[in-house]
Design a protein around this motif. Structure first.
Motif, PDB file in Angstrom:
ATOM      1  N   TYR A   1     -15.470 113.605  35.317  1.00 11.09           N
ATOM      2  CA  TYR A   1     -14.140 113.523  35.205  1.00 11.09           C
ATOM      3  C   TYR A   1     -13.436 114.793  35.581  1.00 11.09           C
ATOM      4  O   TYR A   1     -12.009 115.245  35.258  1.00 11.09           O
ATOM      5  CB  TYR A   1     -13.748 113.181  33.946  1.00 11.09           C
ATOM      6  CG  TYR A   1     -14.623 113.921  32.840  1.00 11.09           C
ATOM      7  CD1 TYR A   1     -14.003 115.224  32.376  1.00 11.09           C
ATOM      8  CD2 TYR A   1     -15.651 113.329  32.346  1.00 11.09           C
ATOM      9  CE1 TYR A   1     -15.151 115.902  31.541  1.00 11.09           C
ATOM     10  CE2 TYR A   1     -16.674 114.341  31.456  1.00 11.09           C
ATOM     11  CZ  TYR A   1     -16.304 115.452  31.165  1.00 11.09           C
ATOM     12  OH  TYR A   1     -17.009 115.976  30.106  1.00 11.09           O
ATOM     13  N   THR A   2     -13.934 115.625  36.566  1.00  8.33           N
ATOM     14  CA  THR A   2     -13.304 116.835  36.745  1.00  8.33           C
ATOM     15  C   THR A   2     -12.050 116.974  37.588  1.00  8.33           C
ATOM     16  O   THR A   2     -11.142 117.469  37.483  1.00  8.33           O
ATOM     17  CB  THR A   2     -14.418 117.651  37.768  1.00  8.33           C
ATOM     18  OG1 THR A   2     -15.588 118.056  36.971  1.00  8.33           O
ATOM     19  CG2 THR A   2     -13.857 118.896  38.281  1.00  8.33           C
ATOM     20  N   ASP A   3     -11.926 115.929  38.773  1.00  7.28           N
ATOM     21  CA  ASP A   3     -10.892 115.694  39.566  1.00  7.28           C
ATOM     22  C   ASP A   3      -9.638 115.586  38.530  1.00  7.28           C
ATOM     23  O   ASP A   3      -8.705 116.249  38.858  1.00  7.28           O
ATOM     24  CB  ASP A   3     -11.066 114.304  40.373  1.00  7.28           C
ATOM     25  CG  ASP A   3     -11.795 114.994  41.482  1.00  7.28           C
ATOM     26  OD1 ASP A   3     -12.130 116.130  41.803  1.00  7.28           O
ATOM     27  OD2 ASP A   3     -12.421 113.981  42.229  1.00  7.28           O
ATOM     28  N   ASP A   4      -9.704 114.636  37.539  1.00  5.10           N
ATOM     29  CA  ASP A   4      -8.360 114.215  36.847  1.00  5.10           C
ATOM     30  C   ASP A   4      -8.177 115.395  35.818  1.00  5.10           C
ATOM     31  O   ASP A   4      -6.937 115.491  35.639  1.00  5.10           O
ATOM     32  CB  ASP A   4      -8.913 113.002  35.903  1.00  5.10           C
ATOM     33  CG  ASP A   4      -8.517 111.598  36.810  1.00  5.10           C
ATOM     34  OD1 ASP A   4      -7.343 111.509  36.985  1.00  5.10           O
ATOM     35  OD2 ASP A   4      -9.502 110.894  37.095  1.00  5.10           O
ATOM     36  N   ALA A   5      -9.397 116.008  35.452  1.00  2.00           N
ATOM     37  CA  ALA A   5      -8.902 117.259  34.524  1.00  2.00           C
ATOM     38  C   ALA A   5      -8.318 118.174  35.086  1.00  2.00           C
ATOM     39  O   ALA A   5      -7.373 118.907  34.955  1.00  2.00           O
ATOM     40  CB  ALA A   5     -10.315 117.801  34.016  1.00  2.00           C
ATOM     41  N   TYR A   6      -8.889 118.578  36.356  1.00  3.14           N
ATOM     42  CA  TYR A   6      -8.211 119.471  37.367  1.00  3.14           C
ATOM     43  C   TYR A   6      -6.709 119.124  37.557  1.00  3.14           C
ATOM     44  O   TYR A   6      -5.874 120.205  37.588  1.00  3.14           O
ATOM     45  CB  TYR A   6      -9.007 119.798  38.724  1.00  3.14           C
ATOM     46  CG  TYR A   6      -8.571 120.653  39.575  1.00  3.14           C
ATOM     47  CD1 TYR A   6      -8.735 122.185  38.702  1.00  3.14           C
ATOM     48  CD2 TYR A   6      -8.046 120.590  40.874  1.00  3.14           C
ATOM     49  CE1 TYR A   6      -8.224 123.233  39.919  1.00  3.14           C
ATOM     50  CE2 TYR A   6      -7.625 121.850  41.570  1.00  3.14           C
ATOM     51  CZ  TYR A   6      -7.684 123.072  41.000  1.00  3.14           C
ATOM     52  OH  TYR A   6      -7.318 124.141  42.003  1.00  3.14           O
ATOM     53  N   GLU A   7      -6.364 118.112  38.085  1.00  5.07           N
ATOM     54  CA  GLU A   7      -5.226 117.462  38.359  1.00  5.07           C
ATOM     55  C   GLU A   7      -4.142 117.553  37.141  1.00  5.07           C
ATOM     56  O   GLU A   7      -3.003 118.241  37.283  1.00  5.07           O
ATOM     57  CB  GLU A   7      -5.221 116.034  38.614  1.00  5.07           C
ATOM     58  CG  GLU A   7      -5.408 115.865  40.052  1.00  5.07           C
ATOM     59  CD  GLU A   7      -4.730 116.415  41.098  1.00  5.07           C
ATOM     60  OE1 GLU A   7      -3.470 116.453  40.998  1.00  5.07           O
ATOM     61  OE2 GLU A   7      -5.094 117.101  42.099  1.00  5.07           O
ATOM     62  N   LEU A   8      -4.693 117.420  35.918  1.00  6.34           N
ATOM     63  CA  LEU A   8      -3.590 117.785  34.657  1.00  6.34           C
ATOM     64  C   LEU A   8      -3.414 119.385  34.572  1.00  6.34           C
ATOM     65  O   LEU A   8      -2.635 119.739  34.187  1.00  6.34           O
ATOM     66  CB  LEU A   8      -4.579 117.281  33.398  1.00  6.34           C
ATOM     67  CG  LEU A   8      -4.427 115.506  33.354  1.00  6.34           C
ATOM     68  CD1 LEU A   8      -5.325 115.268  32.100  1.00  6.34           C
ATOM     69  CD2 LEU A   8      -2.844 115.255  32.867  1.00  6.34           C
ATOM     70  N   THR A   9      -4.617 120.045  34.823  1.00  2.00           N
ATOM     71  CA  THR A   9      -4.300 121.884  34.874  1.00  2.00           C
ATOM     72  C   THR A   9      -3.565 121.921  35.701  1.00  2.00           C
ATOM     73  O   THR A   9      -2.539 122.845  35.552  1.00  2.00           O
ATOM     74  CB  THR A   9      -5.699 122.083  35.126  1.00  2.00           C
ATOM     75  OG1 THR A   9      -6.865 121.742  34.127  1.00  2.00           O
ATOM     76  CG2 THR A   9      -5.658 123.883  35.187  1.00  2.00           C
ATOM     77  N   ARG A  10      -3.357 121.179  36.976  1.00  2.00           N
ATOM     78  CA  ARG A  10      -2.492 121.754  38.002  1.00  2.00           C
ATOM     79  C   ARG A  10      -0.956 121.560  37.567  1.00  2.00           C
ATOM     80  O   ARG A  10       0.086 121.873  37.981  1.00  2.00           O
ATOM     81  CB  ARG A  10      -2.683 121.110  39.502  1.00  2.00           C
ATOM     82  CG  ARG A  10      -3.815 121.771  40.043  1.00  2.00           C
ATOM     83  CD  ARG A  10      -4.236 121.159  41.096  1.00  2.00           C
ATOM     84  NE  ARG A  10      -3.130 121.121  42.268  1.00  2.00           N
ATOM     85  CZ  ARG A  10      -3.017 120.569  43.329  1.00  2.00           C
ATOM     86  NH1 ARG A  10      -4.170 119.789  43.730  1.00  2.00           N
ATOM     87  NH2 ARG A  10      -2.052 120.616  44.094  1.00  2.00           N
TER      88      ARG A  10
ATOM     89  N   TRP B   1      -5.509 107.218  38.642  1.00  2.00           N
ATOM     90  CA  TRP B   1      -6.887 107.888  38.550  1.00  2.00           C
ATOM     91  C   TRP B   1      -7.041 108.749  39.745  1.00  2.00           C
ATOM     92  O   TRP B   1      -6.622 108.382  40.885  1.00  2.00           O
ATOM     93  CB  TRP B   1      -7.991 106.730  38.699  1.00  2.00           C
ATOM     94  CG  TRP B   1      -8.369 106.229  37.261  1.00  2.00           C
ATOM     95  CD1 TRP B   1      -7.590 105.265  36.546  1.00  2.00           C
ATOM     96  CD2 TRP B   1      -9.513 106.339  36.411  1.00  2.00           C
ATOM     97  NE1 TRP B   1      -8.318 105.001  35.303  1.00  2.00           N
ATOM     98  CE2 TRP B   1      -9.387 105.862  35.170  1.00  2.00           C
ATOM     99  CE3 TRP B   1     -10.489 107.435  36.601  1.00  2.00           C
ATOM    100  CZ2 TRP B   1     -10.257 105.845  34.286  1.00  2.00           C
ATOM    101  CZ3 TRP B   1     -11.431 107.586  35.585  1.00  2.00           C
ATOM    102  CH2 TRP B   1     -11.320 106.946  34.334  1.00  2.00           C
ATOM    103  N   GLY B   2      -7.504 109.793  39.299  1.00  2.00           N
ATOM    104  CA  GLY B   2      -7.705 111.041  40.314  1.00  2.00           C
ATOM    105  C   GLY B   2      -6.289 111.663  40.500  1.00  2.00           C
ATOM    106  O   GLY B   2      -6.416 112.786  41.150  1.00  2.00           O
ATOM    107  N   LYS B   3      -5.397 111.373  39.736  1.00  2.00           N
ATOM    108  CA  LYS B   3      -3.910 112.001  39.488  1.00  2.00           C
ATOM    109  C   LYS B   3      -3.701 112.666  38.482  1.00  2.00           C
ATOM    110  O   LYS B   3      -2.516 112.865  38.169  1.00  2.00           O
ATOM    111  CB  LYS B   3      -2.832 111.166  40.173  1.00  2.00           C
ATOM    112  CG  LYS B   3      -3.030 110.653  41.896  1.00  2.00           C
ATOM    113  CD  LYS B   3      -1.986 109.643  41.861  1.00  2.00           C
ATOM    114  CE  LYS B   3      -2.577 108.733  43.426  1.00  2.00           C
ATOM    115  NZ  LYS B   3      -1.712 107.470  43.372  1.00  2.00           N
ATOM    116  N   GLY B   4      -4.689 112.596  37.552  1.00  2.00           N
ATOM    117  CA  GLY B   4      -4.510 113.178  36.093  1.00  2.00           C
ATOM    118  C   GLY B   4      -4.401 111.929  34.904  1.00  2.00           C
ATOM    119  O   GLY B   4      -3.670 112.095  34.012  1.00  2.00           O
TER     120      GLY B   4
END
Lengths: 157, 505
Positions: B90-99, B291-294
């Motif tokens: 779930y790194t991609d979604d987590a990183y998107e939320l961070t951004r 999905w993939g966008k946070g």
């Protein structure tokens, strides 16, 4: 690094066949249904069969590198390879010289050389290598009572 | 009740509590560093556990593993570099939320869901492990032989998408386990007249080599660059976390249950649990386009699953002495060293110690919340350390750890050889988990097989004669031959289809 499945299969077939040959020499003892070679024999026969399947896969994928070897990525960055060599020789030094020289100088030496090679300054590397050596020595020798070889150097504590 | 009270007394010992706190910090440091796994944290902790009491030793392993799995989420969310493979799902979604400036929400969700998943897994462990142990007491060498076969087989099919390479890895592990004196005859096998090998390969240096040394080699050879990312401020993070958990409670519960079940399968660990749980959350998502966008659903499901799997993996480890994952594979070694021989009798002989371990699970998972909150503040400091600069001290720790198990330098050689072997095998896309389980379970498998064959006068059919053994044997054979059966089925279907087409013309 990428080694084609065909080559890997060939390696495992040769390896398993060679060790099977060695296992055939294990004695069978009277009164025993199965000797000491029985269990390793089963494993090696299975390994041989898996090797043959890998070769078959390599043949099927021969147009996609089933029998090719691609050089490892670190060949393009020899600095990393030399770091790994330092690591290898450091561990060998602990194995061959650890009991005679003692772990303390080897710990300090390994840490110092690796830090210097990784690009840290002399003073920084000396300080950190010394500090870590003392900390690890206290942790294992004093706190955890591991009889770390002292060699020619008397223990610090 | 007396057992439970004495277990509480064991856990409330200051030494045990200090061990839990220190191990949490250690696990956090290792887990937060990209690429360093929870297994590596546990492997490096093993030499220290020799000198702790049995409860403190197991508590430190449990605490380090739980914290490392949670901490693995931090670099995943901040740098898009998952700290452990379990966080990668779930790194991609987590990183998107961070951004999007929601790093606080992501890390808060990671901590809360990890704690929830861990507690659910522990409750299941507490309720079902003793019941399973009662059943397991009826088991003899026949059943244990098939169970070990089944566990090893599962590890091949679950730990990799390439069962052939998984099988080879397992066979290499089993072959390594045959080094030393034969169980029935005492004949020295593959020892090459080296007295150090008569007792077999000591598996603690082997594990340190295969996980820690292989990772150190990979890091020194690689070109990973450590960077820092500022943690954005977000007000009322706790409220946002609680709201997200409330809205997505189904994903939390499903992720935790699935994680516990997958964790209990030998060979399947937190990594697989996290991936499957995230995939399932996506399948049942209310917002599939996000999905993939946070999307927080995957983060909640995956975080709950990976910590639940850690507890679930202890069910087969404690009840059947079969490791559920690589962490419990190491932990079983520590249990043996501490005289707590895992298996159904551990619930009779060491009941207080087992309940103390369960309490440690609760404590370790509940500690995740305060540690998570503090960790959010200090995470930048840890991530600022360049990974390469951590490798020299980790190397020295690995060397001394390998020496300390038998106080012999031979352990260092074992660590070096198996570390290089593991590195090469991973480079050639062979999964390491089956090999580790092979080394750990190999001797046990051979002992049960030889004992069973001696009692059946050498008859293989006798291995199926007891009812439970027969069922386990049939399941194992079915799993072994399922790829062939599936292939035959497809061939038959294809021919049937071809014949019907010919008939139609």
């Amino acid at each position: 690094m990428r080694i084609g499945d065909g080559i890997l299969g060939l390696f495992f077939v040769l390896f398993a066949a060679g060790v099977l040959w060695h296992v055939r020499g294990f004695p069978s003892l009277p009164g025993q249904f199965y000797g000491p070679g029985f269990f390793p024999g089963i494993i090696l026969v299975c390994l041989l069969a898996c090797g043959v399947m890998l070769i078959a896969r390599g043949v099927r994928e021969s147009s996609h590198g089933g029998f090719t070897i691609i050089a490892p990525a670190w060949r393009a960055a020899p600095r990393g390879a030399i770091s790994a060599l330092f690591l290898f020789f450091s561990v060998l030094a602990f194995y061959f010289l650890g009991e005679d020289l003692g772990f303390l100088p080897l710990m300090f030496g390994a840490l110092l050389v690796l830090y210097l090679w990784l690009g840290r300054g002399l003073a920084w590397s000396f300080g950190l290598a010394g500090g870590l050596t003392i900390a690890i020595d206290i942790l294992f020798r004093e706190v955890l009572r591991v009889p770390i070889p002292t060699g020619i150097f008397p223990p610090l504590w | 009740m007396d057992t439970f009270l004495s277990a509480i007394a064991l856990v409330s010992d200051p030494g045990t509590l200090i061990a839990i706190v220190v191990s949490c910090l250690f696990g956090f440091t290792i887990g937060a560093l990209p690429g360093l796994t929870a297994t590596m944290a546990v492997a490096l902790l093993v030499p220290i556990t020799f000198f702790l009491s049995p409860v403190a030793a197991i508590a430190s392993i449990v605490a380090a593993a739980a914290t490392a799995i949670f901490a693995g989420d931090i670099p995943g969310a901040l740098l898009r570099m998952p700290g452990t493979p379990a966080s990668a799902a779930y790194t991609d979604d987590a990183y998107e939320l961070t951004r999007q400036g929601k790093a606080g929400l992501v890390l808060g969700l990671n901590a809360a869901c990890s704690a929830f998943g861990g507690v659910v897994g522990t409750v299941v462990l507490l309720l079902f492990a003793p019941l399973l142990a009662n059943v397991a007491l009826q088991f003899s060498t026949f059943e244990f032989f098939w169970l070990a076969c089944l566990g090893l087989t599962c590890s091949v099919f679950v730990s990799s998408d390439d069962p052939l390479k998984g099988t080879i890895s397992l066979l290499v592990g089993l072959l390594i386990a045959t080094v030393g004196m034969d169980y029935t005859t005492g004949y020295p096998r593959f020892t090459f007249e080296n007295a150090n090998l008569y007792e077999g390969i000591s598996f603690i240096p082997a594990l340190i080599g295969m996980f820690a040394l292989a990772e150190i080699i990979r890091t020194l050879l690689g070109t990973n660059e450590g960077t820092t990312t500022a943690l954005p401020e977000q007000r009322n993070v706790v409220g946002a976390v609680l709201r997200a958990c409330w809205t997505n409670w189904r994903h939390m519960v499903r992720g935790s249950s699935l994680g516990t079940a997958i964790g209990a399968l030998p060979g399947a660990g937190a990594d697989i649990a996290s991936w499957i749980s995230t995939a399932l959350a996506r399948r049942f998502s209310r917002l599939p386009v996000s999905w993939g966008k946070g999307n927080v659903e995957g983060i909640i499901a995956g975080s709950s699953a990976n910590n639940a799997a850690l507890s679930g993996a202890w069910i087969p480890a404690l009840v059947f002495a079969i490791p559920g994952d690589t962490i419990t594979a190491i932990a079983i070694g520590v249990l043996y060293l501490k005289g707590m021989n895992p298996g159904p009798t551990v619930f009779i002989n060491n009941a207080d110690l087992v309940y103390a371990v369960f309490i440690c699970f609760f404590l370790a998972n509940l500690f995740l919340i305060p540690i998570g909150l503090v960790a959010m503040r200090f995470s930048r400091m840890v991530l600022a350390i360049h990974r390469q600069y951590l490798m020299p001290p980790l190397l020295v720790l690995a060397v001394i750890g390998s020496f300390a198990i038998d106080n012999a330098v031979f352990g260092i050689a074992v660590m070096l050889v198996l570390g290089i072997l593991a590195y090469i095998m991973e480079e050639c896309r062979f999964p390491i988990a089956p090999m580790v389980l092979g080394i750990v379970l190999g001797r046990l498998l051979e002992q049960h097989m030889m004992q069973s064959l001696i009692s059946t006068q050498g008859s293989f059919v006798g291995l199926f004669e007891r009812p439970i053994a027969g069922i386990l044997g049939a399941i194992t054979l079915l799993v072994w031959f399922s790829p062939m059966l599936r292939w035959l089925w497809w061939k038959w279907r294809a021919r049937d289809h071809f014949d019907s087409q010919l008939g139609g013309r």
